[in-house]
Motif scaffolding. Structure first.
Motif, mmCIF file in Angstrom:
data_model
loop_
_atom_site.group_PDB
_atom_site.id
_atom_site.type_symbol
_atom_site.label_atom_id
_atom_site.label_comp_id
_atom_site.label_asym_id
_atom_site.label_seq_id
_atom_site.Cartn_x
_atom_site.Cartn_y
_atom_site.Cartn_z
ATOM 1 N N THR A 57 -9.343 0.806 1.881
ATOM 2 C CA THR A 57 -8.478 1.981 1.914
ATOM 3 C C THR A 57 -9.311 3.259 1.887
ATOM 4 O OG1 THR A 57 -6.748 0.736 0.779
ATOM 5 C CG2 THR A 57 -6.533 3.122 0.794
ATOM 6 N N LEU A 108 -0.415 7.009 5.271
ATOM 7 C CA LEU A 108 0.543 5.962 4.893
ATOM 8 C C LEU A 108 0.427 4.742 5.793
ATOM 9 C CD1 LEU A 108 3.702 8.097 4.076
ATOM 10 C CD2 LEU A 108 2.225 6.879 2.464
ATOM 11 N N ILE A 109 0.191 4.967 7.076
ATOM 12 C CA ILE A 109 -0.010 3.847 7.999
ATOM 13 C C ILE A 109 -1.255 3.073 7.606
ATOM 14 C CG2 ILE A 109 -0.551 3.235 10.391
ATOM 15 C CD1 ILE A 109 1.222 5.609 11.240
ATOM 16 N N VAL A 111 -2.733 2.841 4.601
ATOM 17 C CA VAL A 111 -2.518 2.088 3.361
ATOM 18 C C VAL A 111 -1.584 0.903 3.609
ATOM 19 C CG1 VAL A 111 -1.561 2.236 1.033
ATOM 20 C CG2 VAL A 111 -3.000 4.075 1.891
ATOM 21 N N SER A 112 -0.544 1.095 4.413
ATOM 22 C CA SER A 112 0.389 0.002 4.714
ATOM 23 C C SER A 112 -0.298 -1.145 5.442
ATOM 24 C CB SER A 112 1.553 0.517 5.558
ATOM 25 O OG SER A 112 2.239 1.537 4.899
ATOM 26 N N LEU A 113 -1.115 -0.813 6.439
ATOM 27 C CA LEU A 113 -1.841 -1.861 7.156
ATOM 28 C C LEU A 113 -2.811 -2.593 6.235
ATOM 29 C CD1 LEU A 113 -2.582 -0.127 10.575
ATOM 30 C CD2 LEU A 113 -1.032 -2.037 10.150
ATOM 31 N N ASN A 114 -3.473 -1.860 5.346
ATOM 32 C CA ASN A 114 -4.374 -2.507 4.394
ATOM 33 C C ASN A 114 -3.617 -3.448 3.463
ATOM 34 O OD1 ASN A 114 -7.123 -1.679 4.814
ATOM 35 N ND2 ASN A 114 -6.449 0.378 4.333
ATOM 36 N N ILE A 115 -2.432 -3.039 3.033
ATOM 37 C CA ILE A 115 -1.623 -3.909 2.165
ATOM 38 C C ILE A 115 -1.216 -5.171 2.906
ATOM 39 C CG2 ILE A 115 0.621 -4.099 1.010
ATOM 40 C CD1 ILE A 115 0.271 -1.162 0.179
ATOM 41 N N VAL A 116 -0.775 -5.022 4.154
ATOM 42 C CA VAL A 116 -0.344 -6.187 4.931
ATOM 43 C C VAL A 116 -1.498 -7.163 5.132
ATOM 44 C CG1 VAL A 116 0.409 -6.905 7.238
ATOM 45 C CG2 VAL A 116 1.566 -5.031 6.076
#
Length: 149
Positions: A57, A108-109, A111-116
């Protein structure tokens, strides 16, 4: 305001280096690190992916907030693009706010991709990395075949 935000996002996605180092590179590094070392436990119920998620991130956020955003604002001020836009009737304050919001959306994109990717099990990561490499190689082969004709 939504129209200005949409325009700012479209302008963001037209800069391939910015998008690559903000979105794609951190994910590739996460996949490579997990594929290389595995998702071994590091203690207290945590695994390697839990630690590397924060690193990945950060790898994505540094280019956004330390390089892309300051350069974007400085360039816009230096070449008087905001002044020219105001002459054309564009609300400059809304445009600046939409630029800032577009960087937040990009964050936000990221962080979201990293979470996925971090939530994917290791076999899923292997399949994902093979699919991405196949996609890249197929695009390269297709590009070279078009150059032949």
């Amino acid at each position: 305001m939504i129209k200005y935000l949409w325009l700012s996002l479209k302008m963001q996605f037209r800069i391939p280096f910015s998008i690559f180092f903000a979105l794609v590179f951190p994910l590739l590094m996460m996949i490579i690190m997990i594929a290389s070392y595995g998702n071994f436990p590091i203690g207290n119920g945590y695994h390697f992916i839990d630690k590397y998620f924060l690193i990945s991130t950060g790898i994505g956020l540094v280019p956004i907030f330390m390089i892309s955003y300051p350069i974007w604002i400085a360039e816009s001020i230096q070449n008087n693009s905001y002044r020219r836009l105001s002459y054309l009737g564009v609300e400059v304050k809304k445009m600046v706010v939409s630029d800032i919001l577009s960087y937040l959306v990009l964050t936000l994109i990221n962080v979201s991709l990293n979470i996925v990717v971090a939530l994917c099990p290791q076999p899923c990561l292997m399949s994902l990395s093979q699919g991405v490499l196949t996609f890249i190689l197929a695009g390269d082969i297709l590009k070279k075949s078009r150059q032949l004709y």
